[in-house]
Design a protein around this motif. Structure first.
Motif: not given
Length: 386
Positions: A243-258, A305-309
Motif C-alpha cells: 500500500a505504501l509503495q503503491a501510493t507514496r513510494p518517494q517518502t519511503l525511498a528517502y529512508a531506504l536510500s540513506d 524507481a523500484s518502489l514506484r513500480l
C-alpha cells in the motif's frame, strides 16, 4: 525490429562506494524492541543483527562481484533506457529462447542457480532436448538497469520493452517465465505479443490480476471467493508495504536510500516471511544471498524507481475485458508457502491453462529456494510446445 546494439557489462563497484556502505552498516543505530527474537511486528532484531554482522565480518563483495561477472552480462538501449541483462546460450540440439523476469524485492541474482539447470540440462541429469537460451533482464530501476526518466513505466510497458529486447536479439518465438512482478510482465507479454510467445510459465499469479467477472455467465465459485477472501486478509495483515509503495513510494525511498540497514530490514522481512522454512530463513536462503541482493539495490541508487513500480501498476492494472482471452499456453507451478494464489478456474477464465502443478515445497522465491524443482516444471511445461 533491428538487432539491438549491446555492450558487454561487468559489475565494478567503486572502492569509495563499498567503503561508504560498510561504514554505514557498522555505524547503524538499531532499535530496542520488546522481543528481539520476534518477527511479529516486522523484521526481528535477531535477523538484522545477523545480517549486519555477516556484512561486516565475512561477506566478501569483491568475491561475489567476481562470481557474478562470470555470467554473460550486457547492456542494451531499449525504448530510451539502458537495460541490463544476462544472456546465457543453451547447450543442446535446439535450445528454446526463454526470458525470465524477477520481481521485488528480488533481482537478476534470483536466477543464478536456475540458469545452468535450464541452459544445460544434460549436465544436471536432464534431457539435452530441454535446453534453453535464457535471457534474464533487470527491471528498469532495479540493479543495473536504468531508472525510468518519466512516469508511466508499468509492467505493461516493460512487457513491450522485453518484446523489443527479444526481437532485437533475433528471437521471433520464445517463452516467458516469472514470479512476483515478473509474472505480471510475462502475462502482459502474452496479451501484447501472442504471436511471439510459445508459452508462459509462472510460479505466482499477481493478486492484481482480475479477469472480468460476468456473474450471469460464470459466477464466482466458492474456491474463487475463498481466494478473494485470502487476498483481502493478506492485504489487511501483511500488505502495508504494498500500500505504501503503491501510493507514496518517494517518502519511503528517502529512508531506504540513506540507510543500508533500513533497506536490509525492509527487504529481509519479505525473504523471511515469504519463504518456506521452520523459523530460520538461512536454511533456504543464505545470508550472503540476501546481502548480495540488498547490495545491488544500494549500489544502484534507484530504490525510489523500484518502489514506484508498485504505483505504476496500481494505475495500470492487469485487468481483462469480458470478451478478452489469451490463446497463449499457460503453465503454473503452485508452491505451498506462496502468497495467496487463485484456484485454476480463476486463471482459466482468460488463459489457456495447460499445466497446473502443485509443488511439494517452497515459498515465494522458488528460483532461490527450490531451483531444481522449478526448473523441472519449466522444462516439463515447455517440452510439448517446442
Amino acid at each position: 525490429m533491428n538487432a539491438v546494439t549491446r555492450r558487454k557489462f561487468e559489475i565494478a563497484v567503486e572502492d569509495e562506494a563499498l567503503t561508504d556502505l560498510l561504514r554505514r552498516v557498522g555505524a547503524a543505530r538499531l532499535i530496542d524492541p520488546i522481543d528481539p527474537e520476534s518477527s511479529e511486528d516486522g523484521t526481528s532484531l535477531r535477523l538484522v543483527r545477523r545480517l549486519a554482522n555477516r556484512w561486516t565480518n565475512g561477506f566478501d563483495w569483491r568475491a561475489t562481484e567476481a562470481r557474478l561477472n562470470r555470467l554473460p552480462q550486457f547492456i542494451s538501449r531499449i525504448d530510451g533506457l539502458d537495460v541490463h541483462y544476462v544472456h546465457q546460450r543453451g547447450v543442446g540440439p535446439a535450445p528454446m529462447p526463454l526470458i525470465l523476469t524477477h520481481g521485488w524485492p528480488g533481482s537478476f541474482i534470483e536466477m543464478e542457480r536456475i540458469l545452468p539447470l535450464l541452459t544445460d540440462p544434460a549436465a544436471h541429469g536432464g534431457d539435452p532436448l530441454d535446453g534453453f537460451d535464457v535471457v534474464v533482464p533487470s527491471l528498469p530501476g532495479y540493479g543495473f538497469s536504468q531508472a525510468p526518466q518519466s512516469t508511466g513505466v508499468s509492467t505493461r510497458i516493460i512487457a513491450g520493452m522485453w518484446a523489443g529486447l527479444m526481437a532485437g536479439l533475433g528471437y521471433d518465438r520464445y517463452g516467458a517465465q516469472g514470479g512476483d512482478i515478473g509474472a505480471g510482465v510475462s502475462m502482459w507479454l502474452a496479451r501484447q505479443r501472442p504471436e511471439a510467445l510459445t508459452g508462459v510459465h509462472l510460479n505466482y499469479i499477481p493478486s492484481s490480476f482480475a479477469p472480468c467477472i460476468d456473474a450471469a455467465v460464470a459466477p464466482v465459485t466458492p474456491d474463487e471467493q475463498s481466494f478473494l477472501d485470502r487476498v483481502k486478509a493478506f492485504a489487511a495483515e501483511g500488505g502495508a508495504y504494498a500500500a505504501l509503495q503503491a501510493t507514496r513510494p518517494q517518502t519511503l525511498a528517502y529512508a531506504l536510500s540513506d540507510s543500508p540497514i533500513g533497506l536490509t530490514a525492509w527487504m529481509a522481512e519479505k525473504f523471511d516471511a515469504w519463504s518456506d522454512h521452520d523459523g530460520d530463513v538461512e536454511a533456504v536462503i543464505p545470508l550472503d544471498t540476501i546481502i548480495t541482493n540488498v547490495s545491488l539495490y544500494w549500489f544502484s541508487g534507484t530504490i525510489d524507481a523500484s518502489l514506484r513500480l508498485y504505483k505504476e501498476n496500481r494505475l495500470d492494472p492487469l485487468a481483462f475485458a469480458p470478451d478478452e482471452r489469451s490463446a497463449v499456453p499457460l503453465g503454473v507451478a503452485v508452491f505451498p508457502r506462496e502468497l495467496p494464489m487463485p484456484p485454476r478456474s480463476w486463471v482459466e477464465r482468460v488463459f489457456d491453462v495447460r499445466r497446473w502443478s502443485m509443488m511439494p515445497k517452497s515459498g515465494h522465491f522458488a528460483a532461490l529456494e527450490q531451483p531444481e524443482a522449478l526448473a523441472e516444471d519449466i522444462r516439463a511445461f515447455f517440452r510439448p510446445l517446442r
